[in-house]
Design a protein around this motif. Structure first.
Motif, PDB file in Angstrom:
ATOM      1  N   ARG A   1      39.843  19.140  45.843  1.00 20.76           N
ATOM      2  CA  ARG A   1      40.278  18.228  44.790  1.00 20.76           C
ATOM      3  C   ARG A   1      41.428  18.849  43.990  1.00 20.76           C
ATOM      4  NH1 ARG A   1      36.716  14.804  41.516  1.00 20.76           N
ATOM      5  NH2 ARG A   1      38.020  14.011  39.857  1.00 20.76           N
ATOM      6  N   SER A   2      41.343  20.156  43.803  1.00 24.15           N
ATOM      7  CA  SER A   2      42.406  20.870  43.091  1.00 24.15           C
ATOM      8  C   SER A   2      42.665  22.198  43.806  1.00 24.15           C
ATOM      9  CB  SER A   2      41.949  21.144  41.653  1.00 24.15           C
ATOM     10  OG  SER A   2      42.653  22.266  41.141  1.00 24.15           O
ATOM     11  N   PRO A   3      43.959  22.576  43.959  1.00 26.97           N
ATOM     12  CA  PRO A   3      44.271  23.855  44.610  1.00 26.97           C
ATOM     13  C   PRO A   3      43.576  25.032  43.920  1.00 26.97           C
ATOM     14  CG  PRO A   3      46.266  22.555  44.261  1.00 26.97           C
ATOM     15  CD  PRO A   3      45.159  21.821  43.570  1.00 26.97           C
ATOM     16  N   GLN A   4      43.227  24.849  42.627  1.00 31.37           N
ATOM     17  CA  GLN A   4      42.576  25.933  41.881  1.00 31.37           C
ATOM     18  C   GLN A   4      41.273  26.377  42.550  1.00 31.37           C
ATOM     19  OE1 GLN A   4      44.367  27.156  39.296  1.00 31.37           O
ATOM     20  NE2 GLN A   4      42.930  28.873  39.375  1.00 31.37           N
ATOM     21  N   GLN A   5      40.580  25.455  43.212  1.00 26.59           N
ATOM     22  CA  GLN A   5      39.319  25.828  43.882  1.00 26.59           C
ATOM     23  C   GLN A   5      39.604  26.891  44.952  1.00 26.59           C
ATOM     24  OE1 GLN A   5      38.761  21.254  43.644  1.00 26.59           O
ATOM     25  NE2 GLN A   5      37.325  21.969  45.179  1.00 26.59           N
ATOM     26  N   PHE A   6      40.654  26.679  45.735  1.00 30.21           N
ATOM     27  CA  PHE A   6      41.012  27.671  46.751  1.00 30.21           C
ATOM     28  C   PHE A   6      41.464  28.970  46.079  1.00 30.21           C
ATOM     29  CE2 PHE A   6      44.206  29.991  49.089  1.00 30.21           C
ATOM     30  CZ  PHE A   6      43.519  30.286  50.262  1.00 30.21           C
ATOM     31  N   ILE A   7      42.304  28.839  45.038  1.00 25.67           N
ATOM     32  CA  ILE A   7      42.861  30.021  44.363  1.00 25.67           C
ATOM     33  C   ILE A   7      41.725  30.898  43.816  1.00 25.67           C
ATOM     34  CG2 ILE A   7      44.249  30.785  42.369  1.00 25.67           C
ATOM     35  CD1 ILE A   7      45.980  28.197  42.837  1.00 25.67           C
ATOM     36  N   ASP A   8      40.737  30.260  43.178  1.00 28.45           N
ATOM     37  CA  ASP A   8      39.621  31.025  42.601  1.00 28.45           C
ATOM     38  C   ASP A   8      38.851  31.785  43.670  1.00 28.45           C
ATOM     39  OD1 ASP A   8      40.317  30.105  40.138  1.00 28.45           O
ATOM     40  OD2 ASP A   8      38.723  28.599  39.981  1.00 28.45           O
ATOM     41  N   VAL A   9      38.540  31.094  44.782  1.00 32.08           N
ATOM     42  CA  VAL A   9      37.751  31.752  45.831  1.00 32.08           C
ATOM     43  C   VAL A   9      38.581  32.851  46.487  1.00 32.08           C
ATOM     44  CG1 VAL A   9      36.525  31.431  48.018  1.00 32.08           C
ATOM     45  CG2 VAL A   9      36.331  29.695  46.214  1.00 32.08           C
ATOM     46  N   GLN A  10      39.830  32.561  46.804  1.00 28.47           N
ATOM     47  CA  GLN A  10      40.668  33.557  47.474  1.00 28.47           C
ATOM     48  C   GLN A  10      40.860  34.794  46.577  1.00 28.47           C
ATOM     49  OE1 GLN A  10      41.451  33.952  50.497  1.00 28.47           O
ATOM     50  NE2 GLN A  10      43.074  35.489  50.380  1.00 28.47           N
ATOM     51  N   ARG A  11      40.922  34.603  45.258  1.00 27.11           N
ATOM     52  CA  ARG A  11      41.027  35.758  44.342  1.00 27.11           C
ATOM     53  C   ARG A  11      39.746  36.575  44.379  1.00 27.11           C
ATOM     54  NH1 ARG A  11      44.581  32.991  39.692  1.00 27.11           N
ATOM     55  NH2 ARG A  11      46.602  33.572  40.591  1.00 27.11           N
ATOM     56  N   SER A  12      38.574  35.913  44.409  1.00 22.84           N
ATOM     57  CA  SER A  12      37.320  36.692  44.508  1.00 22.84           C
ATOM     58  C   SER A  12      37.295  37.490  45.792  1.00 22.84           C
ATOM     59  CB  SER A  12      36.069  35.830  44.579  1.00 22.84           C
ATOM     60  OG  SER A  12      36.018  34.852  43.676  1.00 22.84           O
ATOM     61  N   LEU A  13      37.862  36.912  46.863  1.00 20.06           N
ATOM     62  CA  LEU A  13      37.807  37.566  48.169  1.00 20.06           C
ATOM     63  C   LEU A  13      38.688  38.815  48.233  1.00 20.06           C
ATOM     64  CD1 LEU A  13      37.736  34.527  50.666  1.00 20.06           C
ATOM     65  CD2 LEU A  13      35.822  35.876  49.812  1.00 20.06           C
ATOM     66  N   ALA A  14      39.380  39.155  47.145  1.00 25.18           N
ATOM     67  CA  ALA A  14      40.165  40.406  47.113  1.00 25.18           C
ATOM     68  C   ALA A  14      39.243  41.602  47.339  1.00 25.18           C
ATOM     69  CB  ALA A  14      40.895  40.535  45.787  1.00 25.18           C
ATOM     70  N   LYS A  15      37.949  41.454  46.974  1.00 24.97           N
ATOM     71  CA  LYS A  15      37.004  42.571  47.131  1.00 24.97           C
ATOM     72  C   LYS A  15      36.245  42.523  48.461  1.00 24.97           C
ATOM     73  CE  LYS A  15      34.726  41.833  43.115  1.00 24.97           C
ATOM     74  NZ  LYS A  15      35.294  40.879  42.212  1.00 24.97           N
ATOM     75  N   ASP A  16      36.563  41.526  49.293  1.00 26.12           N
ATOM     76  CA  ASP A  16      35.815  41.249  50.520  1.00 26.12           C
ATOM     77  C   ASP A  16      36.018  42.370  51.556  1.00 26.12           C
ATOM     78  OD1 ASP A  16      34.625  39.984  52.675  1.00 26.12           O
ATOM     79  OD2 ASP A  16      35.787  38.118  52.483  1.00 26.12           O
ATOM     80  N   THR A  17      34.926  42.923  52.102  1.00 30.30           N
ATOM     81  CA  THR A  17      35.079  43.964  53.135  1.00 30.30           C
ATOM     82  C   THR A  17      35.718  43.400  54.404  1.00 30.30           C
ATOM     83  OG1 THR A  17      32.705  43.640  53.375  1.00 30.30           O
ATOM     84  CG2 THR A  17      33.424  45.817  52.671  1.00 30.30           C
ATOM     85  N   LEU A  18      35.683  42.063  54.540  1.00 31.80           N
ATOM     86  CA  LEU A  18      36.313  41.406  55.693  1.00 31.80           C
ATOM     87  C   LEU A  18      37.828  41.668  55.735  1.00 31.80           C
ATOM     88  CD1 LEU A  18      35.389  39.444  57.955  1.00 31.80           C
ATOM     89  CD2 LEU A  18      35.858  37.543  56.396  1.00 31.80           C
ATOM     90  N   ASN A  19      38.417  41.978  54.572  1.00 33.20           N
ATOM     91  CA  ASN A  19      39.878  42.168  54.505  1.00 33.20           C
ATOM     92  C   ASN A  19      40.384  43.278  55.416  1.00 33.20           C
ATOM     93  OD1 ASN A  19      40.556  40.115  52.673  1.00 33.20           O
ATOM     94  ND2 ASN A  19      39.808  41.361  50.973  1.00 33.20           N
ATOM     95  N   GLU A  20      39.501  44.211  55.770  1.00 34.79           N
ATOM     96  CA  GLU A  20      39.913  45.286  56.665  1.00 34.79           C
ATOM     97  C   GLU A  20      40.183  44.743  58.074  1.00 34.79           C
ATOM     98  OE1 GLU A  20      37.957  49.475  57.919  1.00 34.79           O
ATOM     99  OE2 GLU A  20      37.360  48.657  55.978  1.00 34.79           O
ATOM    100  N   TYR A  21      39.655  43.561  58.367  1.00 33.03           N
ATOM    101  CA  TYR A  21      39.725  43.014  59.728  1.00 33.03           C
ATOM    102  C   TYR A  21      40.540  41.730  59.838  1.00 33.03           C
ATOM    103  CZ  TYR A  21      36.049  46.408  59.913  1.00 33.03           C
ATOM    104  OH  TYR A  21      35.354  47.583  59.796  1.00 33.03           O
ATOM    105  N   ILE A  22      41.151  41.293  58.750  1.00 32.10           N
ATOM    106  CA  ILE A  22      41.951  40.056  58.793  1.00 32.10           C
ATOM    107  C   ILE A  22      43.280  40.247  58.037  1.00 32.10           C
ATOM    108  CG2 ILE A  22      39.920  38.537  58.952  1.00 32.10           C
ATOM    109  CD1 ILE A  22      40.261  37.845  56.008  1.00 32.10           C
ATOM    110  N   ARG A  23      44.282  39.433  58.375  1.00 29.51           N
ATOM    111  CA  ARG A  23      45.563  39.438  57.658  1.00 29.51           C
ATOM    112  C   ARG A  23      46.025  37.990  57.509  1.00 29.51           C
ATOM    113  NH1 ARG A  23      44.275  43.840  57.364  1.00 29.51           N
ATOM    114  NH2 ARG A  23      45.149  45.759  58.211  1.00 29.51           N
ATOM    115  N   HIS A  24      46.282  37.563  56.296  1.00 32.49           N
ATOM    116  CA  HIS A  24      46.849  36.217  56.103  1.00 32.49           C
ATOM    117  C   HIS A  24      48.346  36.306  56.403  1.00 32.49           C
ATOM    118  CE1 HIS A  24      43.542  34.088  53.713  1.00 32.49           C
ATOM    119  NE2 HIS A  24      43.031  35.261  54.050  1.00 32.49           N
TER     120      HIS A  24
END
Ligand code: HEM
Length: 376
Positions: A330-353
């Motif tokens: 409904r609002s891009p902010q929903q994605f922005i909020d979740v993607q910002r939380s995912l800064a701490k995600d251990t998955l980041n070691e295995y993915i690249r946007h």
């Protein structure tokens, strides 16, 4: 043969039960195109899309009915194929309303939804221009890949002289589900993906989290915002991770897709369950599911509709593969909020946007009307 209605209150291809295949294209208007070219392009695209979603050629003359002395209107590769649940969904990027030089090329700057702006940059972003942005987008989904490719190919051909392809993405397998009747598919890390999605039957969740009914632009009623992210997955590194650790990174078990706090696939995750084995919370603090969950993002949810992609191998023989992440919000902010939380995600070691784009997806196209008529 399955025909998905093209017209309605909302565009098809959002709550539609996710089809197996995707071909997605981002377009830029050509430098010489003005307001009239944009209008005529949207009208021509609408007419062709309505036909193709019924399993027809782009025009009456089509692939073989136009006589031997001119190139056929339709390219023909879908001739013997049925509609195969083809949906064609249109979206408008921020640059359509105001380009990088601040120009209002089509006289529609005052029709831009105020939330339609480029996404901010996020931790770990490695975005490339050649996979990002665009004035317009078309998402074609179908149960036969050739049907989806045919749709984009013919719409690109119709755009000739008015708009040109900026980038495209082929997705060969859905990583999401929008219907309880569909089994949950798996992404390339081997985990079920789409378990906690918003489903097409969740009327109230769609109203709160997907349809942008109260934006500042009436043309967006019944519409939504689409966030596209091309995410490379470092498959070989992931494949060397112990099963236990893979599960801790996601926060769910690999076989069943159940949350590590217990239960079965559709059991709600419980974040306060302690595990002696893990020596801490059963669903680790830095796991993907914990960080992405609405409880830790002010209730933010999204309708995910992504696809797996594989594009050969690089010079080291490693797979060029990943997830083409598509989310309707409904609002891009929903994605922005979740993607910002995912800064701490251990998955980041295995993915690249590596790619990013945002589009406003207008509401459904009514009989006799063209997509985007509310822009003019
Ligand atoms: C859940 C994988 C990227 C948002 C999940 C699940 C998996 C997964 C396996 C659990 C099953 C499910 O509920 O669907 C991945 C992989 C990614 C990725 C492999 C990258 C390649 C993202 C991104 C976002 C995101 C970029 C948004 C910014 C979510 C959300 C959930 C989820 C909202 C549901 C959380 C819940 O409510 O339990 N993801 N994901 N994911 N993911 Fe991702």
């Amino acid at each position: 043969d399955l025909v998905v209605p093209f017209r309605g209150k909302h565009q098809a291809g959002i709550t539609t039960a996710v089809q197996q295949h995707l071909y997605f294209a981002s377009f830029d208007m050509t430098s010489t195109a003005g307001r009239e070219e944009l209008k005529s392009l949207l009208a021509d695209w609408t007419a062709a899309a309505a036909r193709m979603t019924r399993g027809q050629d782009v025009t009456d003359e089509g692939a073989v009915g136009g006589g031997p002395y001119k190139p056929p209107d339709d390219t023909g590769e879908a001739l013997d194929l049925q509609a195969n649940a083809l949906t064609i969904t249109f979206g408008f990027g921020p640059t359509l309303f105001e380009d990088a030089d601040g120009r209002d090329r089509f006289g529609i700057a005052d029709r831009r939804p105020k939330e339609l702006v480029e996404l901010p940059s996020f931790a770990f972003d490695l975005l490339e221009d050649r996979f990002s942005g665009g004035d317009l987008c078309i998402q074609a989904c179908a149960n036969d890949p050739q049907v989806a490719v045919h749709a984009i190919r013919n719409l690109s051909r119709i755009a000739f002289g008015r708009a040109q392809v900026r980038w495209t993405q082929l997705g060969y397998g859905r990583t999401s589900t929008t219907s309880k009747a569909q089994a949950t598919p798996r992404n390339l890390f081997g985990f079920k993906d789409g378990t906690a999605n918003i489903f097409g039957s969740d009327g109230s969740d769609l109203a709160t989290s997907v349809w942008a009914d109260d934006s500042d632009q009436p043309w967006l009623d019944g519409g939504t915002f689409l966030v596209a992210r091309k995410i490379q997955m470092l498959i070989e590194s992931w494949d060397r991770v112990r099963l236990e650790e893979q599960e801790a990174i996601i926060g769910r078990d690999k076989g069943e897709g159940a949350p590590l706090s217990g239960g079965t696939e559709f059991t709600e995750p419980k974040f306060d369950v302690f595990s002696t084995k893990a020596g801490g919370p059963a669903i680790p603090m830095d796991s993907h599911v914990r960080l992405a969950h609405p409880d830790h993002n002010g209730g933010a949810r999204m309708l995910r509709r992504g696809y797996n992609f594989v594009e050969g191998n690089n010079d080291l023989g490693q797979l060029n593969a990943g997830l083409f992440f598509l989310a309707f919000v409904r609002s891009p902010q929903q994605f922005i909020d979740v993607q910002r939380s995912l800064a701490k995600d251990t998955l980041n070691e295995y993915i690249r946007h590596i790619g990013s784009a945002i589009f406003a997806v207008p509401g459904g196209i009514r009989a006799g009307d063209s997509v985007g008529s509310g822009l003019f």
